[in-house]
Design an enzyme around this catalytic site. Structure first.
Site, short mmCIF file in Angstrom:
data_model
loop_
_atom_site.label_atom_id
_atom_site.label_comp_id
_atom_site.label_asym_id
_atom_site.label_seq_id
_atom_site.Cartn_x
_atom_site.Cartn_y
_atom_site.Cartn_z
CG HIS A 10 37.15 38.50 51.26
ND1 HIS A 10 36.95 37.77 50.55
CD2 HIS A 10 36.26 39.42 51.15
CE1 HIS A 10 35.73 37.92 49.69
NE2 HIS A 10 35.23 39.11 50.33
CE LYS A 124 38.48 31.22 46.43
NZ LYS A 124 39.59 31.61 46.03
CB CYS A 126 39.04 32.90 52.60
SG CYS A 126 38.70 34.89 52.51
#
Length: 145
Positions: A10, A124, A126
């Site tokens: 992450h 996302k 990430c």
């Protein structure tokens, strides 16, 4: 026998100048009403690895994957003008990330695959690069294009 299938990378989505760590993320997660930090480890800009949630506890970092994964958060991931995501991790962070994943795979989770948060949530970006490809080759390929 471990049920851990993935080690998930992450980012904190912070600009490169923001040097935060475990305590900051723990506070942010508690402010959301969570029980505390959801990641198992945090890697600061200087490469320092800080322990978050204990490895023997389930994380809170990817919906639907928490019971079968461990999470690592790199500080950074947002561009300096705070307008969007960026691959801006330090060399020290990437060295520490490789060592940490190697340690977890060798000592705890030999069958675990490396992935990024984006691999489980297409909303996302990430950690803003293909974590599995990086782990296998050492090459950082942005997933922001």
């Amino acid at each position: 026998m471990s049920n851990i299938t993935h080690i998930i990378v992450h980012c904190a989505y912070t600009p490169p100048s923001m040097d935060i760590g475990r305590d900051d993320i723990d506070r942010w997660h508690r402010e959301k009403g969570w029980m505390g930090i959801g990641y198992h480890s945090i890697i600061k800009r200087d490469g320092t690895v800080e322990h978050g949630r204990p490895l023997h506890k389930q994380g809170a970092h990817v919906r639907g994957m928490n019971s079968k994964s461990k999470g690592i958060c790199l500080i950074g991931g947002m561009n300096a003008d705070k307008t969007g995501p960026e691959v801006n991790y330090s060399d020290a962070q990437m060295v520490s990330l490789k060592k940490l994943i190697d340690d977890w795979r060798f000592n705890h989770y030999p069958e675990a695959k490396v992935a990024g948060h984006t691999d489980f949530d297409k909303g996302k970006t990430c950690p803003n690069f293909d974590a599995a490809h990086w782990y296998e080759t050492g090459e950082v390929i942005s997933n922001l294009d």
